[in-house]
Design an enzyme around this catalytic site. Structure first.
Site, PDB file in Angstrom:
ATOM      1  N   SER A 129       0.850  -1.196   0.000  1.00  0.00           N
ATOM      2  CA  SER A 129       0.000   0.000   0.000  1.00  0.00           C
ATOM      3  C   SER A 129       0.876   1.234   0.000  1.00  0.00           C
ATOM      4  CB  SER A 129      -0.906   0.020   1.240  1.00  0.00           C
ATOM      5  OG  SER A 129      -1.617   1.246   1.313  1.00  0.00           O
ATOM      6  N   TYR A 142      -2.098  -0.276  10.138  1.00  0.00           N
ATOM      7  CA  TYR A 142      -2.157  -0.711   8.733  1.00  0.00           C
ATOM      8  C   TYR A 142      -0.889  -0.292   7.996  1.00  0.00           C
ATOM      9  CZ  TYR A 142      -3.864  -1.308   3.965  1.00  0.00           C
ATOM     10  OH  TYR A 142      -4.000  -1.713   2.654  1.00  0.00           O
TER      11      TYR A 142
END
Length: 267
Positions: A129, A142
């Site tokens: 990501s 995250y």
């Protein structure tokens, strides 16, 4: 010979888009989800594979090898999101996300590497990501899981290069998928010191996903990586500002970059 591809987390979102696209390009695609799914919208075979269960991983990989005799590409796409202030988020929930996004991906890599070494060829594409390049407020866990996978990829690719295997990262930005529904959201506690700022940021995150890019762009990038003889280590797929944020982090003083993020997230 058609390439044999294993992609985890292929029942929806980015994973499903990639799997459908590669299947239409003539590849033999095996998608996975935690439980076996029968759905006419899949143009590829679906297997049960839980990245938290090593036996489940081994069973799925063994089935593909028995059926096809090889695995040419692994796309480590399965993952989950998490939001919340570090102080408010239960540590057990943090561990669950690390187990899925990091250790689950590592266990799937471990399962396919013996076959790829035997073939003296293979590609592993880890879906990380753009959030993994920076610590984002209320998404710190995250960010940490994806950043850790980026670094493990860098290390592992050097270890396996001698066997003719490539390992690369592809980092998406915000895409219009159902990812927000699958996140663990730390509740907005009434007595939390972060109540107002966290709620504002939850709304901002959902708006980013709703206005995100079409997942087909990720599918096209993954296909290009598969077809590239000598791929790069890192790929980013996202909007101009998302990619720009990575460059800015490299060139700006730390506190100036932090101020930009805080302004963006209204902190």
């Amino acid at each position: 010979m058609s390439k044999v591809v294993l992609i985890t987390g292929a029942s929806s979102g980015i994973g499903k888009s990639i799997a459908n696209y590669l299947s239409k390009k003539g590849m033999v695609v095996y998608g996975t989800s935690r439980t076996q799914k029968e759905d006419n919208s899949f143009s590829y075979k679906m297997l049960a594979l839980d990245v938290l269960n090593v036996a489940s991983i081994q069973n799925a990989v063994s089935e593909i090898i028995i059926n096809e005799g090889r695995i040419d590409v692994l796309i480590n796409n399965a993952g989950m999101g998490i939001t919340g202030a570090i102080e408010d988020t239960p540590t057990e929930e943090m561990k669950k996300v690390f187990n899925t996004n990091l250790f689950g991906a590592v266990d799937v890599m471990k399962a396919v590497l013996p076959q790829m070494r035997k073939q003296k060829s293979g590609k592993i594409i880890n879906v990380t990501s753009i959030a993994g390049y920076m610590g984002l407020p209320f998404r710190g866990i995250y960010s940490a899981t994806k950043g850790a996978l980026e670094l493990i990829t860098e290390a592992a690719r050097m270890e396996v290069k001698q066997f003719g295997i490539d390992i690369v990262n592809v980092a998406p930005g915000d895409f219009a998928t159902n990812i927000a529904a699958g996140r663990y959201h730390t509740p907005v506690f009434e007595n939390s010191a972060y109540k107002e700022t966290y709620q504002e940021n939850l709304n901002l995150m959902d708006a980013h996903v709703d206005g995100g890019m079409n997942p087909i762009e990720m599918a096209k990038e993954v296909y290009s990586i598969i077809e590239t003889k000598s791929p790069k280590i890192h790929y980013k797929v996202g909007g101009f500002m998302e990619k720009c944020s990575i460059v800015l982090k490299r060139i700006l003083p730390d506190k100036m970059y932090e101020k930009l993020l805080m302004n963006h997230y209204k902190l």
